[in-house]
Design an enzyme around this catalytic site. Structure first.
Site, short mmCIF file in Angstrom:
data_model
loop_
_atom_site.label_atom_id
_atom_site.label_comp_id
_atom_site.label_asym_id
_atom_site.label_seq_id
_atom_site.Cartn_x
_atom_site.Cartn_y
_atom_site.Cartn_z
N TYR A 93 -4.39 -6.10 5.69
CA TYR A 93 -5.38 -5.11 5.25
C TYR A 93 -5.86 -5.39 3.83
O TYR A 93 -6.67 -4.64 3.29
CB TYR A 93 -4.79 -3.70 5.33
N THR B 113 9.59 -4.76 4.97
CA THR B 113 8.47 -5.64 5.26
C THR B 113 8.92 -7.10 5.13
O THR B 113 10.10 -7.39 4.94
CB THR B 113 7.27 -5.32 4.35
N GLY C 175 8.93 -10.73 12.67
CA GLY C 175 9.29 -9.39 13.09
C GLY C 175 8.11 -8.56 13.56
O GLY C 175 8.21 -7.81 14.54
N ALA C 176 6.96 -8.68 12.89
CA ALA C 176 5.78 -7.90 13.28
C ALA C 176 5.29 -8.30 14.67
O ALA C 176 4.85 -7.46 15.45
CB ALA C 176 4.67 -8.08 12.26
N ASN D 46 11.43 -1.80 10.78
CA ASN D 46 10.66 -1.62 9.54
C ASN D 46 10.91 -0.26 8.90
O ASN D 46 10.28 0.09 7.91
CB ASN D 46 9.15 -1.82 9.79
N LYS E 103 12.42 -8.02 8.16
CA LYS E 103 12.44 -7.13 9.32
C LYS E 103 13.51 -7.51 10.34
O LYS E 103 13.95 -6.65 11.12
CB LYS E 103 11.06 -7.10 9.99
N GLY F 38 1.92 -15.97 15.48
CA GLY F 38 3.10 -15.73 14.65
C GLY F 38 4.27 -15.26 15.49
O GLY F 38 4.08 -14.66 16.56
N PHE G 88 0.83 -1.20 0.00
CA PHE G 88 0.00 0.00 0.00
C PHE G 88 0.86 1.25 0.00
O PHE G 88 0.44 2.33 -0.42
CB PHE G 88 -0.88 -0.05 1.26
#
Length: 251
Positions: free
Chosen positions: A213, A65, A135-136, A90, A69, A132, A20
């Site tokens: 998203y 991303t 990295g996020a 990030n 990361k 999960g 995005f």
């Protein structure tokens, strides 16, 4: 790829078809008359990062991303203390002084997630399942702890501090009223996938947050909502972390 603008920003990752950021930042540059361009650098291996930097001397900042990361950390010169504690970045800021380039890593996912989920929290939201371990998920756990919420990591493989999906009991679902999906399961075009949790045990007291998203409503969100849970996707988080990244690059 070499782009000629006063300043260049971009995103590294693989794949980037779902990104995005490119449209968002280029609209921002155009509306604010900023002489800059934002491009996607889809690199199959983290080693290609050096080529991106070498071929684009006007690079001023990068977003990072999946799946880099954590991998990109070893290529940086410095890290913001918060990002270093998390172990995932990030945002990369390109600092040029006296002919020397310094790459400094930051994590704006913390701000994006924390500020988007905070208005939804109630007193019953004291524990969270974080699906999960990439990295996020590190940024999500850090943000949750800053809000006084204790996270529990969930993965396919058991590890110290990590339970498996098979370990999720009715008692765990009952006490963990927040469930955050940080995995890519359900991301376009694989919209028929979702994490393997006992959705039938969810209640209207549960908050199920998907960092994805695209699509707007993932299968994880749909199945959670069908059980009565409150759901949210990652679009607001994406926007908030983008604001934070821009502020990092400009300061």
């Amino acid at each position: 790829m070499t782009i000629s603008y006063s300043k260049l920003y971009g995103l590294i990752g693989y794949p980037l078809g779902h990104s995005f950021s490119q449209d968002y930042f280029n609209r921002k540059f155009e509306s604010e008359n900023v002489d800059a361009r934002y491009v996607n650098f889809e690199i199959p291996e983290i080693g290609d990062f050096h080529n991106v930097v070498a071929r684009n001397p006007n690079l001023a900042g990068l977003n990072v991303t999946i799946p880099y990361k954590q991998q990109v950390i070893e290529l940086l010169d410095e890290m913001d203390p918060e990002a270093a504690e998390i172990g995932a970045i990030n945002v990369i800021k390109f600092i040029r002084r006296n002919g020397k380039l310094t790459l400094k890593g930051y994590n704006s996912d913390i701000i994006g997630f924390r500020d988007s989920i905070a208005p939804m929290l109630t007193d019953q939201h004291s524990h969270a399942l974080v699906l999960g371990t990439g990295g996020a998920s590190r940024a999500v756990c850090y943000a949750l702890r800053s809000l006084g919420i204790e996270p529990q990591l969930v993965s396919r493989n058991r590890a110290p501090g990590v339970i498996t999906y098979a370990d999720i009991t009715p008692e765990i679902i009952d006490t963990h009223k927040i469930i955050v999906n940080t995995t890519p399961l359900g991301m376009y075009p694989h919209v028929d996938e979702c994490p393997d949790i006992p959705y039938k045990l969810l209640t209207p007291q549960h908050l199920c947050y998907d960092l994805l998203y695209n699509p707007d409503v993932t299968l994880f969100m749909k199945r959670s909502a069908d059980a009565g849970a409150e759901v949210k996707n990652g679009l607001e988080m994406l926007l908030l972390q983008a604001f934070a990244a821009w502020n990092i690059w400009q300061r």
